[in-house]
Design an enzyme around this catalytic site. Sequence first.
Site, short mmCIF file in Angstrom:
data_model
loop_
_atom_site.label_atom_id
_atom_site.label_comp_id
_atom_site.label_asym_id
_atom_site.label_seq_id
_atom_site.Cartn_x
_atom_site.Cartn_y
_atom_site.Cartn_z
N HIS A 101 0.86 -1.19 0.00
CA HIS A 101 0.00 0.00 0.00
C HIS A 101 0.90 1.23 0.00
CE1 HIS A 101 -3.56 -2.44 1.76
NE2 HIS A 101 -3.67 -2.33 0.45
N ALA A 102 0.72 2.07 -1.01
CA ALA A 102 1.69 3.12 -1.31
C ALA A 102 1.86 4.15 -0.21
CB ALA A 102 1.29 3.81 -2.62
N GLU A 104 1.86 3.77 2.97
CA GLU A 104 2.38 3.24 4.22
C GLU A 104 3.91 3.29 4.21
OE1 GLU A 104 0.51 -0.61 4.35
OE2 GLU A 104 -1.49 0.25 4.53
N ARG A 159 -3.04 5.06 -2.05
CA ARG A 159 -2.90 3.69 -1.55
C ARG A 159 -2.68 2.67 -2.66
NH1 ARG A 159 -5.52 0.45 2.73
NH2 ARG A 159 -6.51 -1.45 1.92
N ASN A 175 -3.57 -5.30 -2.51
CA ASN A 175 -3.78 -6.33 -1.49
C ASN A 175 -5.22 -6.82 -1.46
OD1 ASN A 175 -2.42 -7.97 0.41
ND2 ASN A 175 -3.36 -6.85 2.10
N ARG A 176 -5.93 -6.58 -2.56
CA ARG A 176 -7.26 -7.17 -2.79
C ARG A 176 -7.28 -7.86 -4.16
NH1 ARG A 176 -6.91 -5.51 1.55
NH2 ARG A 176 -8.38 -4.34 2.84
N HIS A 227 2.56 -3.88 6.80
CA HIS A 227 1.69 -2.73 6.55
C HIS A 227 1.80 -1.73 7.71
CE1 HIS A 227 -0.85 -4.49 3.26
NE2 HIS A 227 -0.40 -5.62 3.80
N SER A 228 1.01 -0.67 7.61
CA SER A 228 0.77 0.23 8.74
C SER A 228 -0.62 0.84 8.51
CB SER A 228 1.83 1.34 8.80
OG SER A 228 1.70 2.26 7.74
N TYR A 279 -10.22 -6.34 10.22
CA TYR A 279 -11.45 -6.39 9.43
C TYR A 279 -11.36 -7.53 8.43
CZ TYR A 279 -8.35 -3.23 6.75
OH TYR A 279 -7.28 -2.63 6.14
N GLU A 302 0.73 -4.83 11.02
CA GLU A 302 0.40 -3.41 10.93
C GLU A 302 1.30 -2.70 11.94
OE1 GLU A 302 -1.74 -1.89 8.94
OE2 GLU A 302 -2.97 -3.52 8.15
#
Length: 343
Positions: A101-102, A104, A159, A175-176, A227-228, A279, A302
């Site tokens: 994710h860009a 992060e 992102r 990431n989906r 991630h974060s 989630y 995270e």
Amino acid sequence: MICLPCCKSMSFEVAIDDLQESILAQVSPREAQFTLADFDYNKYHTFAEITAWTANFAKAHSKYVTRIKVGTTYENRTFYALKISTGGSGKKAFALDCGIHADEWIGPATCIHVIKNLTESIGTSGLVGDLLKDVDFYLIPSSNPDGYVYSWQSDRMWRKTRSPTSGNCFGVDPNRNWDSNFAGNGSSNDPCSDDYHGPHAWSEANVRAQRDFVNGIENLQGYIDIHSFSQLWMFPYGYTYKHARDYELLSKIASESVAAIKSVHGVVYTPGPIAEVIYVASGSTADYFYDHLKLRCVFAAELRDKGQHGMLLPESEIQPTAEEIFAGLLVIARNIREGNCAL
């Protein structure tokens, strides 16, 4: 300022006094750091700087570090992994990726610290030196280059990837986009959404490249996607509340990891399955590698913090974050070395 009746009793807390000031503090022009002598490990770096660093670092430590091309992105950027190995064949392997994710930025910064720490520990006595005798590490510092460049140049909070989609929107959540309950709960079919899963699984060039690279690592026994933010140490599944077949092992390792993390600077992380502690999310790296490669030790982290700064974590927190995460990663690596992650 208009105050609606429904909001009169609403409490609030200011997390960042001046958001733009925080952004500018991280992206303000400075001299480029393209050499090892200039490279500041406690600064956030552009993709060009990261790419140069991977080349320079591998060259400087060529006996133990190998730079490997992962692939090419939609916008034709080449990205790399670094393999850290003391040599020998048939060793167990541990793969890590950061920055999918860009926005992060703490992810790539942490990955770079981890590479440096591992390399400097080769030949030393103690846990890390011993681990490196038996485990090879593969790290991708920046796995979404197009999005990362855009987050530096145009939108700090970007992102996704940068491939064109319908509705005059751009980008897919990388990431989906994996073929693991693709397009299921926790992803969006709206091309303008940050969680857009893409027109089909594997639509994104960087995702396909990462898939093929990780799938090609011999004797891979562990994987983590970094991630974060939220301070979580997670494991499959993300797309379902059903517990993974290795739930007991993963829960034990995650609990040991967060204890190791806390021992460094006292920062508390929460362990547990992805769907339960953050989630539901379909189409993720962790679920794909857990099911497709039948790996046992698959995790997703995270990093700092819990929302005070969020994606805009100050550069002063890069080193302590990396130090505590390194401790957590060593727990996974130790379990790989001891054979707990073998099928």
